[in-house]
Design an enzyme around this catalytic site. Structure first.
Site, PDB file in Angstrom:
ATOM      1  N   GLY A   1     -28.688 -13.871  -3.188  1.00  0.00           N
ATOM      2  CA  GLY A   1     -28.020 -12.560  -3.099  1.00  0.00           C
ATOM      3  C   GLY A   1     -29.050 -11.440  -2.994  1.00  0.00           C
TER       4      GLY A   1
ATOM      5  CB  VAL B   1     -45.459  -8.670  -0.545  1.00  0.00           C
ATOM      6  CG1 VAL B   1     -46.089  -9.932   0.018  1.00  0.00           C
ATOM      7  CG2 VAL B   1     -44.840  -8.951  -1.912  1.00  0.00           C
TER       8      VAL B   1
ATOM      9  NE  ARG C   1     -26.358 -17.271  -3.024  1.00  0.00           N
ATOM     10  CZ  ARG C   1     -25.664 -16.152  -3.268  1.00  0.00           C
ATOM     11  NH1 ARG C   1     -24.621 -15.867  -2.539  1.00  0.00           N
ATOM     12  NH2 ARG C   1     -26.016 -15.331  -4.221  1.00  0.00           N
TER      13      ARG C   1
ATOM     14  CG  ASP D   1     -30.506 -18.933 -10.886  1.00  0.00           C
ATOM     15  OD1 ASP D   1     -30.091 -18.462  -9.805  1.00  0.00           O
ATOM     16  OD2 ASP D   1     -29.743 -19.231 -11.821  1.00  0.00           O
TER      17      ASP D   1
ATOM     18  CB  THR E   1     -31.205 -11.585  -9.133  1.00  0.00           C
ATOM     19  OG1 THR E   1     -29.857 -11.615  -9.639  1.00  0.00           O
ATOM     20  CG2 THR E   1     -32.140 -11.881 -10.292  1.00  0.00           C
TER      21      THR E   1
ATOM     22  CG  ASP F   1     -26.713 -11.838 -11.334  1.00  0.00           C
ATOM     23  OD1 ASP F   1     -25.980 -10.881 -11.041  1.00  0.00           O
ATOM     24  OD2 ASP F   1     -26.652 -12.943 -10.768  1.00  0.00           O
TER      25      ASP F   1
ATOM     26  CG  ASP G   1     -29.572 -14.496 -13.782  1.00  0.00           C
ATOM     27  OD1 ASP G   1     -30.498 -14.005 -13.097  1.00  0.00           O
ATOM     28  OD2 ASP G   1     -28.721 -15.257 -13.301  1.00  0.00           O
TER      29      ASP G   1
ATOM     30  N   GLY H   1     -22.540 -10.516 -12.308  1.00  0.00           N
ATOM     31  CA  GLY H   1     -23.506 -11.097 -13.238  1.00  0.00           C
ATOM     32  C   GLY H   1     -23.482 -12.607 -13.216  1.00  0.00           C
ATOM     33  NE  ARG H   2     -24.991 -16.594  -9.372  1.00  0.00           N
ATOM     34  CZ  ARG H   2     -24.627 -16.782  -8.115  1.00  0.00           C
ATOM     35  NH1 ARG H   2     -23.712 -17.658  -7.826  1.00  0.00           N
ATOM     36  NH2 ARG H   2     -25.169 -16.096  -7.134  1.00  0.00           N
TER      37      ARG H   2
ATOM     38  CD  GLU I   1     -12.697   3.362 -25.166  1.00  0.00           C
ATOM     39  OE1 GLU I   1     -12.803   3.041 -23.975  1.00  0.00           O
ATOM     40  OE2 GLU I   1     -13.055   4.478 -25.598  1.00  0.00           O
TER      41      GLU I   1
ATOM     42  CE  LYS J   1     -12.056   6.096 -28.618  1.00  0.00           C
ATOM     43  NZ  LYS J   1     -12.946   4.976 -28.396  1.00  0.00           N
TER      44      LYS J   1
ATOM     45  NE  ARG K   1      -2.204   1.254 -11.867  1.00  0.00           N
ATOM     46  CZ  ARG K   1      -1.041   1.414 -12.511  1.00  0.00           C
ATOM     47  NH1 ARG K   1      -0.811   0.704 -13.605  1.00  0.00           N
ATOM     48  NH2 ARG K   1      -0.134   2.258 -12.076  1.00  0.00           N
TER      49      ARG K   1
ATOM     50  CG  HIS L   1     -20.231  -8.109  -2.687  1.00  0.00           C
ATOM     51  ND1 HIS L   1     -19.076  -8.776  -2.973  1.00  0.00           N
ATOM     52  CD2 HIS L   1     -21.209  -9.041  -2.598  1.00  0.00           C
ATOM     53  CE1 HIS L   1     -19.325 -10.075  -3.032  1.00  0.00           C
ATOM     54  NE2 HIS L   1     -20.621 -10.264  -2.815  1.00  0.00           N
TER      55      HIS L   1
ATOM     56  NE  ARG M   1     -25.685  -9.113  -3.525  1.00  0.00           N
ATOM     57  CZ  ARG M   1     -24.936 -10.183  -3.255  1.00  0.00           C
ATOM     58  NH1 ARG M   1     -24.259 -10.783  -4.205  1.00  0.00           N
ATOM     59  NH2 ARG M   1     -24.894 -10.650  -2.040  1.00  0.00           N
TER      60      ARG M   1
HETATM   61  O1  F6P Z   1     -26.497 -13.221  -8.093  1.00  0.00           O
HETATM   62  C1  F6P Z   1     -26.077 -11.981  -7.633  1.00  0.00           C
HETATM   63  C2  F6P Z   1     -24.580 -11.948  -7.463  1.00  0.00           C
HETATM   64  O2  F6P Z   1     -24.207 -10.662  -7.004  1.00  0.00           O
HETATM   65  C3  F6P Z   1     -23.767 -12.332  -8.701  1.00  0.00           C
HETATM   66  O3  F6P Z   1     -23.690 -11.293  -9.644  1.00  0.00           O
HETATM   67  C4  F6P Z   1     -22.453 -12.706  -8.076  1.00  0.00           C
HETATM   68  O4  F6P Z   1     -21.735 -13.608  -8.889  1.00  0.00           O
HETATM   69  C5  F6P Z   1     -22.867 -13.365  -6.791  1.00  0.00           C
HETATM   70  O5  F6P Z   1     -24.183 -12.891  -6.494  1.00  0.00           O
HETATM   71  C6  F6P Z   1     -21.961 -13.104  -5.621  1.00  0.00           C
HETATM   72  O6  F6P Z   1     -22.437 -13.827  -4.527  1.00  0.00           O
HETATM   73  P1  F6P Z   1     -21.883 -13.646  -3.042  1.00  0.00           P
HETATM   74  O7  F6P Z   1     -22.446 -12.376  -2.482  1.00  0.00           O
HETATM   75  O8  F6P Z   1     -22.384 -14.846  -2.328  1.00  0.00           O
HETATM   76  O9  F6P Z   1     -20.391 -13.562  -3.140  1.00  0.00           O
END
Ligand code: F6P
Length: 325
Positions: A14, A26, A75, A106, A129, A131, A133, A174-175, A191, A216, A249, A255, A258
């Site tokens: 991603g 780089v 990918r 990862d 990334t 995430d 993570d 965040g997967r 909250e 609230k 709601r 996305h 991202r």
């Molecule tokens: O790893 C980054 C991420 O945006 C995750 O937070 C999310 O679960 C995943 O990629 C979504 O992937 P795609 O763009 O392939 O739907």
């Protein structure tokens, strides 16, 4: 050890804001040290298909402020096979590439680890990334921009939630990690926060919403997409079931998290890591991810960097508890 002359550079998995700043760092650092750079489009897939081209200092002009990745990303299923990796290696050799810099998460580093063990190809990785993570760095490239995007969106949702006296369930990415949810929940005054690192108790969540301050007008619950109790719609359904009188709601941010111009933090992080990537290859580092821990460059073997970290700072969770009364 053969002397490195030509560095192959790619982004994979991603995309994340700040990847372009890392690419720029780089390329320019390699040129500074009189090395050649070969750009590889579409990650491992492009490596297999021979999408390789020469880069110079001008190829990375005017990109530090742009989201996405100029090298594109993908990918690759083929790279998961030994035959695919052999094809990729042959392409690299054909183009004279003798070391790689991989920017990704990862999945990217798992591929890099296997490839680096199978073939004679030094590789270092930069954590790109949203995430956050990966082990071996305090922050990944793209995380700061993504959380600022989320906070901006939730502030807007708060405006309309207040006007209509509504409960909003906001799902963030965040997967299987809750780190985006945790920080953005604190920063947007949510909250409640629902994350995969802690067992979600729907009844306790509902209690919290019901017995919080009555006056609230709006309530916001930030839900990490990978939560064990389900995503935003599932949590929203439970809350609606329990409290039909709430005007509820669900908003899935998706996305939007991202994209966008990288923040200053991400640009500086990416620039520091990009310089360190080339310098570490020159110093003989291999099969490692470059990170920054406590403001110092750190090197972590790919194998360890990819281990999922379920530990969450309990103090951050406590803060939500205290501040959302
Ligand atoms: O790893 C980054 C991420 O945006 C995750 O937070 C999310 O679960 C995943 O990629 C979504 O992937 P795609 O763009 O392939 O739907």
């Amino acid at each position: 050890m053969t002397q490195i002359k030509n560095i192959g550079l790619f982004t994979s998995g991603g995309d994340a804001p700040g990847m372009n700043a890392a690419i720029r760092a780089v390329v320019r650092t390699a040129i500074y040290y009189n090395l050649q750079v070969t750009g590889i489009r579409r990650g491992y897939e492009g490596m297999i298909n021979g999408e390789l081209f020469g880069m110079d200092e001008k190829s990375v002009a005017n990109i530090i402020q742009r989201g996405g990745t100029i090298l594109k990303t993908a990918r690759s299923e083929q790279f998961k096979t030994p035959e695919g990796r052999r094809l990729a290696y042959d392409q690299l050799k054909r183009h004279g590439v003798d070391a790689l810099v991989a920017i990704g998460g990862d999945g990217t580093f798992t591929g890099a680890r296997i490839f680096g063990n199978e073939h004679d190809m030094p590789i270092v990785g930069l954590p790109g990334t949203i995430d956050n993570d990966l082990l071996g760095t305090d922050f990944t490239i793209g995380y700061d921009t993504a959380i600022n995007t989320v906070v901006d969106a939730v502030d807007k949702i708060r405006d309309t939630a207040e006007s209509h006296d509504r409960v909003f369930i906001v799902e963030v990415m965040g997967r299987d990690s809750g780190l985006i949810a945790l920080r953005t929940g604190i920063a947007s005054g949510a909250e409640a926060i629902v994350i995969p690192e802690t067992k979600t108790d729907i009844n306790a969540l509902c209690e919290r919403l019901e017995h919080g301050r009555r006056d609230k007008s709006s309530k916001i619950v930030i839900v990490a997409e990978g939560d064990d109790a389900g995503g935003g719609f599932e949590i929203g359904r439970h809350i609606k079931e329990k409290f039909p009188h709430y005007d509820t709601r669900v908003s899935i941010l998706g996305h939007i998290q991202r994209g966008g111009r990288p923040t200053c933090m991400d640009r500086v992080l990416a620039s520091r890591m990009g310089v360190a990537a080339i310098e570490s290859l020159r110093d003989g580092h291999r099969n490692e991810m470059i990170g920054i821990i406590h403001n110092e460059i750190a090197y972590t073997p790919f194998e360890y960097a990819c281990k999922h970290n379920d530990e969450i700072n309990p103090n951050l969770l406590r803060i939500v508890e205290i501040l959302s009364i």
